[in-house]
Design a protein around this motif. Sequence first.
Motif, short mmCIF file in Angstrom:
data_model
loop_
_atom_site.label_atom_id
_atom_site.label_comp_id
_atom_site.label_asym_id
_atom_site.label_seq_id
_atom_site.Cartn_x
_atom_site.Cartn_y
_atom_site.Cartn_z
N TRP A 26 0.84 -1.13 0.18
CA TRP A 26 0.00 -0.05 -0.17
C TRP A 26 0.80 1.13 -0.05
O TRP A 26 0.44 2.39 -0.36
CB TRP A 26 -0.92 0.11 1.41
N SER A 27 2.17 1.28 0.59
CA SER A 27 2.85 2.31 0.59
C SER A 27 3.15 2.85 -0.65
O SER A 27 3.32 4.11 -0.97
CB SER A 27 3.98 2.31 1.50
N ALA A 28 3.49 1.93 -1.80
CA ALA A 28 3.62 2.28 -3.05
C ALA A 28 2.66 3.24 -3.58
O ALA A 28 2.86 3.97 -4.42
CB ALA A 28 4.00 1.11 -3.99
N LEU A 29 1.26 2.72 -3.41
CA LEU A 29 0.33 3.44 -3.86
C LEU A 29 0.13 4.79 -3.18
O LEU A 29 -0.35 5.72 -3.71
CB LEU A 29 -1.03 2.54 -3.83
N ALA A 30 0.67 5.04 -1.83
CA ALA A 30 0.39 6.27 -1.22
C ALA A 30 1.36 6.82 -1.60
O ALA A 30 0.93 8.41 -1.73
CB ALA A 30 0.77 5.64 0.26
N GLU A 31 2.38 6.49 -2.18
CA GLU A 31 3.40 7.48 -2.89
C GLU A 31 2.82 8.26 -3.83
O GLU A 31 3.09 9.31 -4.40
CB GLU A 31 4.56 6.72 -3.03
N ASP A 32 2.24 7.32 -4.96
CA ASP A 32 1.63 7.83 -6.13
C ASP A 32 0.51 9.07 -5.67
O ASP A 32 0.49 9.92 -6.57
CB ASP A 32 0.92 6.65 -6.88
N GLN A 33 -0.20 8.90 -4.43
CA GLN A 33 -1.11 9.97 -4.22
C GLN A 33 -0.88 10.89 -3.15
O GLN A 33 -1.39 11.71 -2.76
CB GLN A 33 -2.27 9.16 -3.66
N ASP A 34 0.93 11.00 -2.98
CA ASP A 34 1.29 12.02 -2.03
C ASP A 34 0.82 11.98 -0.71
O ASP A 34 0.78 12.85 0.05
CB ASP A 34 1.08 13.46 -2.56
N ARG A 35 0.50 10.43 -0.31
CA ARG A 35 0.17 10.43 1.30
C ARG A 35 1.26 10.09 2.20
O ARG A 35 1.78 8.99 1.91
CB ARG A 35 -0.87 9.47 1.33
N PRO A 36 1.44 10.89 3.07
CA PRO A 36 2.33 10.45 3.99
C PRO A 36 1.85 9.27 4.97
O PRO A 36 0.66 9.40 5.24
CB PRO A 36 2.85 11.91 5.21
N HIS A 37 2.73 8.30 5.26
CA HIS A 37 2.30 7.21 6.07
C HIS A 37 3.31 6.87 7.00
O HIS A 37 4.58 7.14 6.81
CB HIS A 37 1.98 6.43 5.33
N GLN A 38 3.09 6.11 8.20
CA GLN A 38 3.88 5.59 9.16
C GLN A 38 3.31 4.22 9.86
O GLN A 38 2.09 4.00 9.76
CB GLN A 38 4.11 6.74 10.13
N LEU A 39 4.40 3.36 9.85
CA LEU A 39 4.33 2.14 10.46
C LEU A 39 4.86 2.04 11.92
O LEU A 39 5.93 2.43 11.95
CB LEU A 39 4.70 1.09 9.52
N ILE A 40 3.92 1.85 12.89
CA ILE A 40 4.53 1.68 14.32
C ILE A 40 4.39 0.17 14.63
O ILE A 40 3.27 0.11 14.86
CB ILE A 40 3.87 2.71 15.25
N ALA A 41 5.24 -0.33 14.99
CA ALA A 41 5.19 -1.87 15.31
C ALA A 41 6.41 -2.21 16.13
O ALA A 41 7.63 -1.71 16.11
CB ALA A 41 5.21 -2.75 14.11
N PRO A 42 6.18 -3.18 17.04
CA PRO A 42 7.46 -3.79 17.91
C PRO A 42 8.24 -4.66 17.39
O PRO A 42 7.94 -5.18 16.24
CB PRO A 42 6.48 -4.49 19.09
N ASP A 43 9.58 -4.58 17.82
CA ASP A 43 10.51 -5.54 17.12
C ASP A 43 9.97 -7.03 17.56
O ASP A 43 9.48 -7.25 18.92
CB ASP A 43 12.03 -5.38 17.87
N GLY A 44 10.35 -7.85 16.85
CA GLY A 44 10.13 -9.29 17.03
C GLY A 44 8.74 -9.77 16.71
O GLY A 44 7.88 -8.76 16.15
N PRO A 45 8.39 -10.92 16.63
CA PRO A 45 7.21 -11.46 16.28
C PRO A 45 5.94 -11.17 17.14
O PRO A 45 6.35 -11.01 18.27
CB PRO A 45 7.28 -13.11 16.11
#
Length: 220
Positions: free
Chosen positions: A91-110
């Motif tokens: 989805w981030s590739a499509l977000a770049e096409d639409q100039d959408r700033p985006h962020q993923l926040i996730a912990p380390d590990g499974p």
Amino acid sequence: MAGQVAGLLAAERETAADLSHRLRTPLTALRLSIDGLVANPGDPRRLDRGREALARLETEIDSLIATSRRPRPQPAGCDAADVVRDRLEFWSALAEDQDRPHQLIAPDGPVPVPVARAELVAAIDALMGNVFRHTPRGAGFTVTVHRGRQRVGLLFADAGPGIADVDTALRRGTSGAGSTGLGLDIAHRLAATTGGTLRVDRSPQLGGARIEMWLRTERR
């Protein structure tokens, strides 16, 4: 007996609707990719994204065929953080096409959750598809993976107009924005299979909608 038959038929209709809705997300991604190609026909990156969107659609169709032939869902688990990173990469590739700033926040590990990977992918894509369908170009979004002691939360926040009528949005088959109204319900039903919940409110940071899908990892 008549009541049981009616219940089985209703369940079959809901399953068919859910499986059909799962095609909307890769179709949305494919349409966005085509729009990008029309605007920039010589960009090789957009060609690659278009091919990836088409491959995603083919994979989803194969998955739907396999699901429709499966008599009962099989118990399974997956790494929620890994699934989210995989879908955000798409989805981030499509977000770049639409100039959408985006962020993923996730912990380390499974971050293990007691649901099948394909089902979690479908729920995440349904919620991400809603962001792209119901917010304007340039509206940013964040996805947060929260790992708790007995549950895991997937939080989707955007900078769009928000959801005016939450009760209607959560009611299966209803939508005020020209969609099927099944996207939130698919995520809600997946959460419910674990004893979890789906919450809808407004994001205090971005100002738009915030969807929280909570999956229980331990039974009470």
